[in-house]
Write a protein that holds these residues in place. Structure first.
Motif, PDB file in Angstrom:
ATOM      1  N   PRO A   1      20.046  50.773  11.399  1.00 50.34           N
ATOM      2  CA  PRO A   1      20.524  49.423  11.727  1.00 50.34           C
ATOM      3  C   PRO A   1      19.592  48.358  11.143  1.00 50.34           C
ATOM      4  O   PRO A   1      18.376  48.507  11.151  1.00 50.34           O
ATOM      5  CB  PRO A   1      20.495  49.377  13.246  1.00 50.34           C
ATOM      6  CG  PRO A   1      20.148  50.737  13.720  1.00 50.34           C
ATOM      7  CD  PRO A   1      19.674  51.541  12.562  1.00 50.34           C
TER       8      PRO A   1
ATOM      9  N   LEU B   1      24.775  42.137  13.021  1.00 49.14           N
ATOM     10  CA  LEU B   1      26.073  42.662  13.447  1.00 49.14           C
ATOM     11  C   LEU B   1      27.158  42.166  12.507  1.00 49.14           C
ATOM     12  O   LEU B   1      27.073  41.061  11.974  1.00 49.14           O
ATOM     13  CB  LEU B   1      26.384  42.226  14.874  1.00 49.14           C
ATOM     14  CG  LEU B   1      25.380  42.635  15.955  1.00 49.14           C
ATOM     15  CD1 LEU B   1      25.778  42.033  17.302  1.00 49.14           C
ATOM     16  CD2 LEU B   1      25.276  44.143  16.050  1.00 49.14           C
ATOM     17  N   ASP B   2      28.221  42.983  12.346  1.00 52.45           N
ATOM     18  CA  ASP B   2      29.347  42.539  11.524  1.00 52.45           C
ATOM     19  C   ASP B   2      30.295  41.702  12.379  1.00 52.45           C
ATOM     20  O   ASP B   2      30.017  41.428  13.554  1.00 52.45           O
ATOM     21  CB  ASP B   2      30.051  43.729  10.860  1.00 52.45           C
ATOM     22  CG  ASP B   2      30.759  44.646  11.851  1.00 52.45           C
ATOM     23  OD1 ASP B   2      30.924  44.279  13.029  1.00 52.45           O
ATOM     24  OD2 ASP B   2      31.167  45.743  11.420  1.00 52.45           O
TER      25      ASP B   2
ATOM     26  N   ASP C   1      32.948  42.415  13.818  1.00 56.49           N
ATOM     27  CA  ASP C   1      33.454  43.115  14.997  1.00 56.49           C
ATOM     28  C   ASP C   1      32.362  43.409  16.016  1.00 56.49           C
ATOM     29  O   ASP C   1      32.594  44.080  17.023  1.00 56.49           O
ATOM     30  CB  ASP C   1      34.114  44.432  14.581  1.00 56.49           C
ATOM     31  CG  ASP C   1      35.351  44.218  13.734  1.00 56.49           C
ATOM     32  OD1 ASP C   1      36.087  43.242  13.990  1.00 56.49           O
ATOM     33  OD2 ASP C   1      35.578  45.024  12.806  1.00 56.49           O
TER      34      ASP C   1
ATOM     35  N   LEU D   1      29.678  45.218  15.439  1.00 58.87           N
ATOM     36  CA  LEU D   1      29.056  46.516  15.183  1.00 58.87           C
ATOM     37  C   LEU D   1      27.804  46.348  14.336  1.00 58.87           C
ATOM     38  O   LEU D   1      27.729  45.449  13.505  1.00 58.87           O
ATOM     39  CB  LEU D   1      30.050  47.448  14.469  1.00 58.87           C
ATOM     40  CG  LEU D   1      31.344  47.726  15.235  1.00 58.87           C
ATOM     41  CD1 LEU D   1      32.323  48.488  14.368  1.00 58.87           C
ATOM     42  CD2 LEU D   1      31.028  48.497  16.507  1.00 58.87           C
TER      43      LEU D   1
END
Length: 113
Positions: A64, A68-69, A71, A73
């Motif tokens: 990671p 975050l994207d 969505d 995630l």
């Protein structure tokens, strides 16, 4: 049996040093994935059986990034190097070409079941 975690600069170095340590490729063709070729299966030719596992079939570990994207995630990025785990008999001495590539991850991304 114990797991030995190795990290190489790249796939070429992994195959060269595994070969220098006495691990040879079983005659099978490489499998292509969307990220490149999968390392061929390997067996130990001398000192007893050692089972190698190129992590996730490619040697690539995704970690990671902290972002975050859309969505929500985690966005992943490849970790540095080509990662190979060896399942070796207890007491097996790691050959010098591989000993210098040994790492001790706190939370391994891929382990033997």
């Amino acid at each position: 049996m114990r797991t030995i975690f190795l990290r190489f600069t790249d796939r070429t170095e992994a195959l060269a040093l595994l070969g220098a340590a006495g691990l040879t490729a079983v005659p099978r063709t490489e499998t292509e994935t969307e990220t490149g070729p999968v390392l061929p299966p390997l067996v130990m030719t001398a000192a007893g059986p050692v089972y190698p596992d190129p992590v996730f079939g490619t040697g690539i570990v995704a970690l990671p990034t902290g972002a975050l994207d859309a969505d929500g995630l985690p966005i992943l990025a490849p970790a540095e190097g080509c990662h190979v785990n060896l399942l070796a008999p207890d007491g097996w001495v790691v050959p010098e070409p591989l000993a210098v590539k040994q790492v001790s991850p706190d939370s391994p991304a891929c382990v033997f079941a």
